[in-house]
Scaffold this motif. Structure first.
Motif, PDB file in Angstrom:
ATOM      1  N   GLY A 177      -7.203  11.753  -0.552  1.00 42.82           N
ATOM      2  CA  GLY A 177      -6.175  10.717  -0.541  1.00 42.82           C
ATOM      3  C   GLY A 177      -5.047  11.037   0.405  1.00 42.82           C
ATOM      4  N   SER A 178      -5.298  11.933   1.342  1.00 45.58           N
ATOM      5  CA  SER A 178      -4.248  12.368   2.262  1.00 45.58           C
ATOM      6  C   SER A 178      -4.855  12.796   3.589  1.00 45.58           C
ATOM      7  N   GLY A 183      -5.829   2.061   3.213  1.00 48.45           N
ATOM      8  CA  GLY A 183      -5.120   0.957   3.824  1.00 48.45           C
ATOM      9  C   GLY A 183      -5.018   1.158   5.324  1.00 48.45           C
ATOM     10  N   ASP A 184      -3.954   0.656   5.927  1.00 49.61           N
ATOM     11  CA  ASP A 184      -3.752   0.720   7.367  1.00 49.61           C
ATOM     12  C   ASP A 184      -3.303   2.123   7.759  1.00 49.61           C
ATOM     13  N   VAL A 185      -4.154   2.841   8.512  1.00 49.65           N
ATOM     14  CA  VAL A 185      -3.824   4.218   8.873  1.00 49.65           C
ATOM     15  C   VAL A 185      -2.662   4.288   9.857  1.00 49.65           C
ATOM     16  N   ARG A 186      -2.327   3.170  10.505  1.00 51.95           N
ATOM     17  CA  ARG A 186      -1.196   3.167  11.431  1.00 51.95           C
ATOM     18  C   ARG A 186       0.128   3.384  10.710  1.00 51.95           C
ATOM     19  N   ASP A 187       0.098   3.253   9.387  1.00 51.72           N
ATOM     20  CA  ASP A 187       1.321   3.466   8.618  1.00 51.72           C
ATOM     21  C   ASP A 187       1.806   4.901   8.665  1.00 51.72           C
ATOM     22  N   ILE A 188       0.947   5.838   9.072  1.00 55.49           N
ATOM     23  CA  ILE A 188       1.402   7.228   9.108  1.00 55.49           C
ATOM     24  C   ILE A 188       2.333   7.481  10.294  1.00 55.49           C
ATOM     25  N   LYS A 189       2.598   6.452  11.108  1.00 56.53           N
ATOM     26  CA  LYS A 189       3.629   6.591  12.136  1.00 56.53           C
ATOM     27  C   LYS A 189       4.952   7.002  11.508  1.00 56.53           C
ATOM     28  N   GLU A 190       5.152   6.585  10.247  1.00 58.76           N
ATOM     29  CA  GLU A 190       6.380   6.942   9.537  1.00 58.76           C
ATOM     30  C   GLU A 190       6.489   8.448   9.341  1.00 58.76           C
ATOM     31  N   GLY A 216     -12.833   7.489  16.152  1.00 62.67           N
ATOM     32  CA  GLY A 216     -14.094   7.825  15.504  1.00 62.67           C
ATOM     33  C   GLY A 216     -13.914   8.928  14.484  1.00 62.67           C
ATOM     34  N   PHE A 217     -15.052   9.377  13.937  1.00 57.21           N
ATOM     35  CA  PHE A 217     -15.054  10.380  12.876  1.00 57.21           C
ATOM     36  C   PHE A 217     -16.101  11.438  13.176  1.00 57.21           C
ATOM     37  N   GLN A 218     -15.858  12.649  12.680  1.00 59.08           N
ATOM     38  CA  GLN A 218     -16.786  13.764  12.867  1.00 59.08           C
ATOM     39  C   GLN A 218     -16.841  14.567  11.576  1.00 59.08           C
ATOM     40  N   TYR A 219     -18.054  14.803  11.079  1.00 54.09           N
ATOM     41  CA  TYR A 219     -18.208  15.621   9.881  1.00 54.09           C
ATOM     42  C   TYR A 219     -18.639  17.019  10.276  1.00 54.09           C
ATOM     43  N   ASP A 220     -17.938  18.020   9.755  1.00 51.20           N
ATOM     44  CA  ASP A 220     -18.248  19.422  10.010  1.00 51.20           C
ATOM     45  C   ASP A 220     -19.103  19.935   8.854  1.00 51.20           C
ATOM     46  N   ASP A 221     -20.398  20.164   9.127  1.00 53.78           N
ATOM     47  CA  ASP A 221     -21.317  20.611   8.084  1.00 53.78           C
ATOM     48  C   ASP A 221     -20.938  21.970   7.512  1.00 53.78           C
ATOM     49  N   GLN A 222     -20.468  22.858   8.374  1.00 53.67           N
ATOM     50  CA  GLN A 222     -20.178  24.223   7.917  1.00 53.67           C
ATOM     51  C   GLN A 222     -18.952  24.263   7.011  1.00 53.67           C
ATOM     52  N   ALA A 223     -17.879  23.613   7.431  1.00 48.61           N
ATOM     53  CA  ALA A 223     -16.651  23.613   6.631  1.00 48.61           C
ATOM     54  C   ALA A 223     -16.656  22.512   5.578  1.00 48.61           C
ATOM     55  N   GLN A 224     -17.620  21.574   5.686  1.00 49.60           N
ATOM     56  CA  GLN A 224     -17.724  20.436   4.779  1.00 49.60           C
ATOM     57  C   GLN A 224     -16.424  19.627   4.766  1.00 49.60           C
ATOM     58  N   ARG A 225     -15.953  19.302   5.976  1.00 50.14           N
ATOM     59  CA  ARG A 225     -14.739  18.510   6.133  1.00 50.14           C
ATOM     60  C   ARG A 225     -15.015  17.307   7.032  1.00 50.14           C
ATOM     61  N   LEU A 226     -14.360  16.202   6.730  1.00 45.68           N
ATOM     62  CA  LEU A 226     -14.413  15.005   7.560  1.00 45.68           C
ATOM     63  C   LEU A 226     -13.145  14.939   8.405  1.00 45.68           C
ATOM     64  N   TYR A 227     -13.331  14.748   9.720  1.00 44.54           N
ATOM     65  CA  TYR A 227     -12.196  14.658  10.631  1.00 44.54           C
ATOM     66  C   TYR A 227     -12.136  13.253  11.239  1.00 44.54           C
ATOM     67  N   MET A 228     -10.921  12.795  11.446  1.00 42.58           N
ATOM     68  CA  MET A 228     -10.694  11.510  12.099  1.00 42.58           C
ATOM     69  C   MET A 228     -10.024  11.749  13.447  1.00 42.58           C
ATOM     70  N   MET A 251       0.840  -1.196   0.000  1.00 39.68           N
ATOM     71  CA  MET A 251       0.000   0.000   0.000  1.00 39.68           C
ATOM     72  C   MET A 251       0.875   1.246   0.000  1.00 39.68           C
ATOM     73  N   THR A 252       0.530   2.223  -0.817  1.00 42.19           N
ATOM     74  CA  THR A 252       1.278   3.463  -0.890  1.00 42.19           C
ATOM     75  C   THR A 252       1.181   4.219   0.430  1.00 42.19           C
ATOM     76  N   ARG A 253       2.306   4.787   0.834  1.00 42.59           N
ATOM     77  CA  ARG A 253       2.320   5.552   2.073  1.00 42.59           C
ATOM     78  C   ARG A 253       1.331   6.717   1.982  1.00 42.59           C
ATOM     79  N   ILE A 254       0.563   6.945   3.073  1.00 41.94           N
ATOM     80  CA  ILE A 254      -0.447   7.997   3.096  1.00 41.94           C
ATOM     81  C   ILE A 254       0.234   9.351   3.278  1.00 41.94           C
ATOM     82  N   PRO A 255       0.028  10.296   2.368  1.00 42.10           N
ATOM     83  CA  PRO A 255       0.614  11.629   2.546  1.00 42.10           C
ATOM     84  C   PRO A 255       0.004  12.340   3.753  1.00 42.10           C
TER      85      PRO A 255
END
Length: 374
Positions: free
Chosen positions: A290-291, A244-251, A261-273, A1-5
Motif C-alpha cells: 500500500g506504499s 488511485g492516481d499515482v501522480r498524486d505522489i508529486k505531493e 512500465g513494471f519489472q518483477y525481481d524474481d530473486q528479491a521478490q519485489r515489484l518495481y515501477m 483517495m488517500t495519499r500514497i505513502p
C-alpha cells in the motif's frame, strides 16, 4: 483517495548511471516505442514502422527490419526468435539465426493487433485485437507450428480494445487479458469453449493500459490504467490495493506524469515501477502492498516522454527510449567519460554532452513535440 505513502530507499538497488546514448534515426522526427533484448542485441521499434538492432552498451546500430506497414504495437523475444506485432493485423516471427530479409513465419488476424504473447511452453501464440466494426474485440489463438490459420477465436469476453495479453510464466495453460473496457480476464486455454475457458474476471473500473503477473508463483496481477491509476490483484480476481492516481505522489516531492512500465525481481521478490516526467526524467520505485519506496531518479537520458524501458536488475543494466528519438543505456558501472550524443534539437554536426544520472546535467526541452500516436 488517500495519499500514497512514499519513503526514500536509495540503497535498495545499485544505482544506474547513463553510460551511452544514440539517436534511432538521426535528423528525423521518429519516436521509440519499445526496446527488448534479443540473442543478437537490442531490438528497438520506432514510429516509422521500423525495427533497429543495436549492440548493448555501445548502442552501435547493426541493422534494420522493414516489414510491417502500420504502427508496431509490441515485440517479444523468445529462443533465437523475435516476434513483432502490428496494427497491420500481423504477428511476424524472425529467426535471429538467419538473414533477416523476411519473417520465418507470419500469423494473420482479421483485425488490427494491439497485443500478444507466447505461452510458457511455446505451444501457443495469443493475440488481442482492436474493437472492430462489428463491436467485437477478439482474442485469437495460433499454433506456432501451423501459422496459416488460427486454431480458435474468443469474441465475447471483452467489449473494447484488448490492450494487453500476458501468458502466465508459471502455468503454460493460463493467460491474462486486459482491455479498455476495464476488465482483467484470466483464461485456461485447455478449455476449447470461451465460457468454460474464462476462469476469473476483475473489473478495474478504468481503461487498462498495461497489466501483468508478478509474485513467486505468478499469483498476483498489476493493472495500470490510461488515467495513470494502479491496482494490485490476486490471480483469482481479489483486489489487494487500489493506489488511485499515482501522480498524486508529486505531493511527496517526486514528480510523476505517467507510468512507463513494471519489472518483477524474481530473486528479491519485489515489484518495481518505472515512472516518468514530460521532460524525460525517470523514477524507479518499489511497489509495496500500500506504499511506494523511491529508489532513484534517472536524469539526462531523455528530453521528452519516455515510452520504452527494458531492465535487467540482476545484470545491472537498463535501456530506455522516448519521444525524443533517443535510445539510452544505463549501467550500474560508473562511466569514466561523459556521454556525448548527437541532438535533434541542434544544427547538423553539433553535439550535446550529458553526464551520468543525478549529476545536475540538463537536457534540451522538447515539450512542443508531444503527441499521442495511439
Amino acid at each position: 483517495m488517500t495519499r500514497i505513502p512514499v519513503t526514500q530507499a536509495p540503497t535498495l538497488l545499485p544505482k544506474l548511471h547513463l553510460s551511452n546514448s544514440a539517436m534511432f534515426e538521426l535528423g528525423k522526427d521518429v519516436y521509440i516505442y519499445e526496446a527488448v533484448r534479443t540473442d543478437i542485441g537490442l531490438a528497438v521499434s520506432g514510429s516509422n514502422h521500423k525495427i533497429g538492432f543495436y549492440e548493448p552498451e555501445t548502442l552501435q546500430k547493426n541493422g534494420c527490419l522493414e516489414y510491417h506497414t502500420d504502427q508496431l504495437t509490441q515485440m517479444r523475444s523468445r529462443e533465437a526468435s523475435l516476434f513483432t506485432c502490428s496494427i497491420d493485423r500481423q504477428i511476424a516471427r524472425w529467426d535471429l539465426r538467419q538473414a533477416l530479409t523476411s519473417p520465418a513465419q507470419v500469423f494473420k488476424a482479421d483485425d488490427p493487433l494491439l497485443s500478444f504473447d507466447i505461452s510458457a511452453n511455446n505451444a501457443l501464440l495469443v493475440g488481442g485485437s482492436r474493437l472492430n466494426d462489428s463491436y467485437s474485440a477478439n482474442i485469437t489463438f495460433w499454433d506456432p507450428r501451423a501459422p496459416s490459420t488460427p486454431i480458435k477465436v474468443f469474441e465475447n469476453s471483452h467489449s473494447d480494445d484488448v490492450s494487453q495479453i500476458n501468458c502466465c510464466p508459471s502455468a503454460s495453460n493460463q493467460f491474462l487479458s486486459g482491455s479498455t473496457d476495464g476488465l482483467l480476464c484470466t483464461f485456461d486455454v485447455n478449455q476449447a469453449d470461451e465460457d468454460d475457458a474464462l476462469l476469473y474476471v476483475a473489473n478495474t473500473n478504468a481503461s487498462v493500459a498495461k497489466c501483468g503477473y508478478f509474485g513467486p508463483n505468478s499469483q498476483f496481477i498489476y493493472a495500470q490504467s490510461d488515467m495513470e491509476t494502479l491496482q494490485l490483484w490476486t490471480d483469482d480476481s481479489t483486489q489487494l490495493t487500489d493506489f488511485g492516481d499515482v501522480r498524486d505522489i508529486k505531493e511527496s516531492g517526486i514528480p510523476i506524469d505517467y507510468m512507463v512500465g513494471f519489472q518483477y525481481d524474481d530473486q528479491a521478490q519485489r515489484l518495481y515501477m518505472v515512472s516518468g516526467t514530460n521532460d524525460g526524467d525517470l523514477n524507479l520505485l518499489h511497489v509495496g502492498a500500500g506504499s511506494f519506496e523511491h529508489i532513484q531518479t534517472l536524469s539526462s537520458g531523455h528530453s521528452a516522454i519516455v515510452r520504452a524501458f527494458g531492465w535487467d536488475i540482476c545484470q545491472g543494466w537498463a535501456v530506455s527510449g522516448g519521444e525524443d528519438g533517443r535510445l539510452s543505456w544505463w549501467s550500474t558501472s560508473v562511466p569514466t567519460t561523459p556521454v556525448v550524443v548527437n541532438s535533434l534539437q541542434q544544427p547538423s554536426g553539433t553535439k550535446k554532452t550529458f553526464g551520468s544520472s543525478n549529476n545536475g546535467s540538463t537536457s534540451a526541452s522538447n515539450g512542443n513535440r508531444r503527441f499521442s500516436p495511439y
